[in-house]
Design a protein around this motif. Structure first.
Motif, PDB file in Angstrom:
ATOM      1  N   LYS A 291       0.842  -1.206   0.000  1.00 11.38           N
ATOM      2  CA  LYS A 291       0.000   0.000   0.000  1.00 11.38           C
ATOM      3  C   LYS A 291       0.872   1.249   0.000  1.00 11.38           C
ATOM      4  O   LYS A 291       0.598   2.207  -0.720  1.00 11.38           O
ATOM      5  N   ARG A 292       1.933   1.229   0.802  1.00 10.91           N
ATOM      6  CA  ARG A 292       2.848   2.379   0.857  1.00 10.91           C
ATOM      7  C   ARG A 292       3.464   2.641  -0.512  1.00 10.91           C
ATOM      8  O   ARG A 292       3.605   3.793  -0.929  1.00 10.91           O
ATOM      9  N   PHE A 293       3.823   1.580  -1.236  1.00 15.31           N
ATOM     10  CA  PHE A 293       4.398   1.742  -2.569  1.00 15.31           C
ATOM     11  C   PHE A 293       3.419   2.463  -3.501  1.00 15.31           C
ATOM     12  O   PHE A 293       3.768   3.456  -4.138  1.00 15.31           O
ATOM     13  N   PHE A 294       2.186   1.973  -3.574  1.00  9.45           N
ATOM     14  CA  PHE A 294       1.226   2.572  -4.498  1.00  9.45           C
ATOM     15  C   PHE A 294       0.843   3.990  -4.066  1.00  9.45           C
ATOM     16  O   PHE A 294       0.657   4.870  -4.906  1.00  9.45           O
ATOM     17  N   LYS A 295       0.768   4.220  -2.775  1.00  8.08           N
ATOM     18  CA  LYS A 295       0.493   5.572  -2.266  1.00  8.08           C
ATOM     19  C   LYS A 295       1.652   6.503  -2.603  1.00  8.08           C
ATOM     20  O   LYS A 295       1.445   7.653  -3.001  1.00  8.08           O
ATOM     21  N   MET A 296       2.886   6.020  -2.478  1.00  2.00           N
ATOM     22  CA  MET A 296       4.060   6.807  -2.838  1.00  2.00           C
ATOM     23  C   MET A 296       3.987   7.197  -4.311  1.00  2.00           C
ATOM     24  O   MET A 296       4.234   8.348  -4.675  1.00  2.00           O
ATOM     25  N   CYS A 297       3.622   6.243  -5.149  1.00  5.37           N
ATOM     26  CA  CYS A 297       3.518   6.534  -6.580  1.00  5.37           C
ATOM     27  C   CYS A 297       2.494   7.636  -6.827  1.00  5.37           C
ATOM     28  O   CYS A 297       2.784   8.620  -7.528  1.00  5.37           O
ATOM     29  N   GLN A 298       1.315   7.482  -6.273  1.00 13.46           N
ATOM     30  CA  GLN A 298       0.270   8.494  -6.473  1.00 13.46           C
ATOM     31  C   GLN A 298       0.691   9.852  -5.913  1.00 13.46           C
ATOM     32  O   GLN A 298       0.502  10.883  -6.572  1.00 13.46           O
ATOM     33  N   ASP A 299       1.265   9.866  -4.728  1.00 18.25           N
ATOM     34  CA  ASP A 299       1.683  11.129  -4.120  1.00 18.25           C
ATOM     35  C   ASP A 299       2.744  11.828  -4.966  1.00 18.25           C
ATOM     36  O   ASP A 299       2.703  13.055  -5.142  1.00 18.25           O
ATOM     37  N   LYS A 300       3.691  11.070  -5.494  1.00 17.68           N
ATOM     38  CA  LYS A 300       4.721  11.666  -6.347  1.00 17.68           C
ATOM     39  C   LYS A 300       4.105  12.224  -7.623  1.00 17.68           C
ATOM     40  O   LYS A 300       4.487  13.300  -8.088  1.00 17.68           O
ATOM     41  N   MET A 301       3.179  11.490  -8.205  1.00 21.59           N
ATOM     42  CA  MET A 301       2.535  11.955  -9.429  1.00 21.59           C
ATOM     43  C   MET A 301       1.795  13.267  -9.194  1.00 21.59           C
ATOM     44  O   MET A 301       1.871  14.185 -10.012  1.00 21.59           O
ATOM     45  N   VAL A 302       1.107  13.362  -8.074  1.00 20.23           N
ATOM     46  CA  VAL A 302       0.399  14.602  -7.733  1.00 20.23           C
ATOM     47  C   VAL A 302       1.410  15.730  -7.503  1.00 20.23           C
ATOM     48  O   VAL A 302       1.246  16.840  -8.007  1.00 20.23           O
ATOM     49  N   ALA A 303       2.487  15.436  -6.793  1.00 21.00           N
ATOM     50  CA  ALA A 303       3.522  16.447  -6.548  1.00 21.00           C
ATOM     51  C   ALA A 303       4.178  16.896  -7.864  1.00 21.00           C
ATOM     52  O   ALA A 303       4.669  18.021  -7.957  1.00 21.00           O
ATOM     53  N   GLN A 304       4.157  16.021  -8.859  1.00 18.28           N
ATOM     54  CA  GLN A 304       4.738  16.343 -10.157  1.00 18.28           C
ATOM     55  C   GLN A 304       3.746  17.032 -11.088  1.00 18.28           C
ATOM     56  O   GLN A 304       4.048  17.273 -12.253  1.00 18.28           O
ATOM     57  N   GLY A 305       2.545  17.353 -10.578  1.00 18.78           N
ATOM     58  CA  GLY A 305       1.607  18.161 -11.349  1.00 18.78           C
ATOM     59  C   GLY A 305       0.330  17.483 -11.814  1.00 18.78           C
ATOM     60  O   GLY A 305      -0.530  18.136 -12.405  1.00 18.78           O
ATOM     61  N   MET A 306       0.176  16.202 -11.579  1.00 17.15           N
ATOM     62  CA  MET A 306      -1.067  15.538 -11.974  1.00 17.15           C
ATOM     63  C   MET A 306      -2.129  15.767 -10.906  1.00 17.15           C
ATOM     64  O   MET A 306      -1.805  15.913  -9.728  1.00 17.15           O
ATOM     65  N   SER A 307      -3.380  15.785 -11.329  1.00 17.99           N
ATOM     66  CA  SER A 307      -4.461  15.822 -10.343  1.00 17.99           C
ATOM     67  C   SER A 307      -4.518  14.444  -9.684  1.00 17.99           C
ATOM     68  O   SER A 307      -3.991  13.463 -10.214  1.00 17.99           O
ATOM     69  N   ALA A 308      -5.197  14.363  -8.544  1.00 17.63           N
ATOM     70  CA  ALA A 308      -5.324  13.073  -7.861  1.00 17.63           C
ATOM     71  C   ALA A 308      -6.040  12.071  -8.752  1.00 17.63           C
ATOM     72  O   ALA A 308      -5.656  10.896  -8.816  1.00 17.63           O
TER      73      ALA A 308
END
Length: 174
Positions: free
Chosen positions: A116-133
């Motif tokens: 879960k931490r891995f997939f959450k990390m991926c999503q959080d990084k993507m959002v930090a890189q400019g994608m919407s949630a």
């Protein structure tokens, strides 16, 4: 980290990529590394401890790779698609987190938490890189799904077909 501990983690990672959590035993890891099973237990008291560390290490390595690539290329989707392409075309063809994610409801708590931490990390990084949630969730599902389909069909090129629009190099204005 000791060389032996690294060798154990490497062997376990390969076994997880091939067969998930149920796809390895300490005896098999010991044989892969050339040690006694008790030596595996010395470094990792339980199978759960070993699998959780494999996922943690994979997540940390992936996070670092993404950060380095994003520093060179500001197109987050291209960076992520290219990063997971390396997995699709590797000998194992699969990310251990993807394999384990499919069965996360049946995993021991510590392993499921790391997945879960891995997939959450991926999503959080993507959002930090400019994608919407929403975009991050959809994009992550697309590239992870592309890995699964490529693996199921035993055709790494399926990953390229599914992610081609994301991996296109930006055209420079002339």
């Amino acid at each position: 980290m000791s060389d032996m501990k690294t060798a154990i983690l490497d062997a376990a990672e390969k076994r997880i990529q091939a067969g998930g959590f149920g796809g390895f035993s300490f005896r098999e890891i010991a044989e892969d590394v050339g040690i006694k099973s008790s030596s595996v237990h010395y470094h990792f008291p339980t199978k759960e401890d070993l699998a959780a560390e494999v996922v943690r290490r994979w997540a940390d390595r992936t996070s670092g790779n993404i950060d380095r690539e994003f520093a060179k290329d500001p197109n987050a989707k291209r960076v992520w698609a290219k990063a997971l392409r390396g997995t699709a075309f590797s000998k194992a063809h699969m990310c251990p987190c993807t394999i384990l994610g499919a069965s996360s409801q049946d995993l021991p708590k510590a392993v499921a938490a790391e997945v879960k931490r891995f997939f959450k990390m991926c999503q959080d990084k993507m959002v930090a890189q400019g994608m919407s949630a929403d975009d991050a969730s959809e994009f992550l599902s697309t590239i992870i799904g592309a890995l699964v389909v490529a693996n199921a069909l035993r055709d790494s090129a399926e990953y390229d077909r599914a992610t081609a629009t994301f991996r296109v190099e930006e055209k420079t204005a002339a």
